[in-house]
Design an enzyme around this catalytic site. Structure first.
Site, short mmCIF file in Angstrom:
data_model
loop_
_atom_site.label_atom_id
_atom_site.label_comp_id
_atom_site.label_asym_id
_atom_site.label_seq_id
_atom_site.Cartn_x
_atom_site.Cartn_y
_atom_site.Cartn_z
N GLU A 109 0.65 -1.21 0.02
CA GLU A 109 0.05 0.03 0.09
C GLU A 109 0.75 1.14 -0.08
O GLU A 109 2.07 1.25 0.51
CB GLU A 109 -0.72 -0.05 1.31
CG GLU A 109 -1.92 -0.89 1.14
CD GLU A 109 -2.31 -1.51 2.53
OE1 GLU A 109 -1.79 -1.23 3.42
OE2 GLU A 109 -3.32 -2.50 2.35
N TYR A 121 7.93 1.35 -7.74
CA TYR A 121 7.07 0.29 -7.64
C TYR A 121 6.73 0.18 -9.14
O TYR A 121 6.60 -1.29 -9.66
CB TYR A 121 5.96 0.24 -6.73
CG TYR A 121 6.21 0.61 -5.32
CD1 TYR A 121 7.35 -0.05 -4.71
CD2 TYR A 121 5.49 1.38 -4.37
CE1 TYR A 121 7.47 -0.09 -3.25
CE2 TYR A 121 5.86 1.57 -3.09
CZ TYR A 121 6.80 0.91 -2.57
OH TYR A 121 7.05 1.19 -1.26
C1 LIG Z 1 10.69 4.92 -1.52
C2 LIG Z 1 11.96 4.78 -1.27
C3 LIG Z 1 12.10 3.57 -0.69
C4 LIG Z 1 12.65 4.76 -2.70
O1 LIG Z 1 14.27 4.25 -2.23
P1 LIG Z 1 15.54 4.60 -3.28
O2 LIG Z 1 16.66 3.78 -2.89
O3 LIG Z 1 15.52 6.16 -3.36
O4 LIG Z 1 14.95 4.30 -4.85
P2 LIG Z 1 16.06 3.86 -6.03
O5 LIG Z 1 17.13 4.54 -5.72
O6 LIG Z 1 16.10 2.42 -6.01
O7 LIG Z 1 15.13 4.31 -7.17
C5 LIG Z 1 14.89 5.77 -7.19
C6 LIG Z 1 15.51 6.33 -8.37
O8 LIG Z 1 16.84 6.46 -8.37
C7 LIG Z 1 17.36 5.81 -9.68
N1 LIG Z 1 18.34 4.85 -9.71
C8 LIG Z 1 18.33 3.62 -9.42
N2 LIG Z 1 19.72 3.09 -9.55
C9 LIG Z 1 20.44 4.16 -9.41
C10 LIG Z 1 21.83 4.07 -9.32
N3 LIG Z 1 22.45 3.06 -9.39
N4 LIG Z 1 22.28 5.32 -9.56
C11 LIG Z 1 21.81 6.36 -9.59
N5 LIG Z 1 20.30 6.56 -9.58
C12 LIG Z 1 19.67 5.05 -9.52
C13 LIG Z 1 16.02 4.99 -10.24
O9 LIG Z 1 16.02 5.03 -11.63
C14 LIG Z 1 14.85 5.72 -9.50
O10 LIG Z 1 14.71 6.95 -10.52
P3 LIG Z 1 13.25 6.96 -11.29
O11 LIG Z 1 12.45 6.79 -10.18
O12 LIG Z 1 13.34 8.43 -12.01
O13 LIG Z 1 13.52 5.76 -12.00
C15 LIG Z 1 12.79 5.90 -0.61
O14 LIG Z 1 12.63 7.15 -1.34
C16 LIG Z 1 12.20 6.03 0.84
O15 LIG Z 1 12.74 5.37 1.86
N6 LIG Z 1 11.22 6.84 0.92
C17 LIG Z 1 10.88 7.35 2.40
C18 LIG Z 1 10.15 6.02 2.90
C19 LIG Z 1 8.81 5.51 1.99
O16 LIG Z 1 8.23 6.28 1.53
N7 LIG Z 1 8.88 4.15 1.67
C20 LIG Z 1 7.96 3.75 0.86
C21 LIG Z 1 6.50 3.67 1.65
S1 LIG Z 1 5.44 2.91 0.46
#
Ligand SMILES: CC(C)(COP(=O)(O)OP(=O)(O)OC[C@H]1O[C@@H](n2cnc3c(N)ncnc32)[C@H](O)[C@@H]1OP(=O)(O)O)[C@@H](O)C(=O)NCCC(=O)NCCS
Length: 153
Positions: A109, A121
């Site tokens: 969710e 996601y």
């Molecule tokens: C949502 C969450 C888990 C995402 O984690 P994240 O580590 O930032 O996600 P990722 O880095 O894997 O992906 C995010 C972006 O980075 C990019 N990315 C992925 N691998 C990468 C790399 N090696 N180098 C640079 N960027 C990269 C992805 O393409 C993505 O960009 P896009 O969305 O434009 O495609 C994080 O933002 C978070 O913890 N947020 C707060 C808590 C939360 O909201 N959790 C979810 C509740 S439902």
């Protein structure tokens, strides 16, 4: 920042991690989980996993697996380490864990306002399958929850 291509430690979360987890949780969410929620999840054998880099927690998740369905209940990357692929990496690990435990479908969710999580996601193969109305607390009343799912097999 850690280099996400490096090998990260993956291990179960324990009670002794909760000070560090709560420190991250409070910065990561406007409506964070409480310490008691994490504690209950650990006690009740939910799958609580974390990634560590140089003994520092950089990401964690809580999943439940029942029969052939898994639920991602919490997925968090340390705010200073976001946007470098850790979220993607952790979801992949969670899906592998779920599959090993017999899960065929993964549900989660998410708030409609959490655009970065929704994008992550979607890019990872999740589709919107439902809406729970007025599910989350929010600044102005309540916010819906989008239910997303992915077939694992
Ligand atoms: C949502 C969450 C888990 C995402 O984690 P994240 O580590 O930032 O996600 P990722 O880095 O894997 O992906 C995010 C972006 O980075 C990019 N990315 C992925 N691998 C990468 C790399 N090696 N180098 C640079 N960027 C990269 C992805 O393409 C993505 O960009 P896009 O969305 O434009 O495609 C994080 O933002 C978070 O913890 N947020 C707060 C808590 C939360 O909201 N959790 C979810 C509740 S439902």
């Amino acid at each position: 920042m850690c280099n996400t291509n490096e090998l990260l430690t993956l291990r179960p979360m324990t009670e002794s991690d909760l000070n560090q987890i709560m420190e991250i949780e409070l910065r990561a969410y406007p409506y964070p989980w409480t310490r008691n929620i994490f504690s209950d999840c650990i006690k009740h054998n939910y799958h609580c996993l974390l990634h560590e880099h140089n003994d520092t927690i950089i990401a964690y998740a809580v999943i439940s697996v029942a029969v052939d369905e898994m639920q991602i209940l919490n997925l968090t990357v340390e705010p200073k380490q976001q946007n470098q692929g850790l979220g993607k990496r952790l979801i992949t690990t969670l899906e592998m864990t779920g599959r090993e435990l017999g899960a065929k479908t993964c549900f989660l969710e998410v708030r409609p306002s959490n655009k970065s999580a929704i994008r992550l996601y979607q890019h990872h193969g999740f589709n919107e399958v439902g809406l729970r109305k007025n599910y989350y607390p929010a600044k102005k009343g309540r916010e819906h929850a989008i239910v997303m799912a992915k077939v694992l097999l």
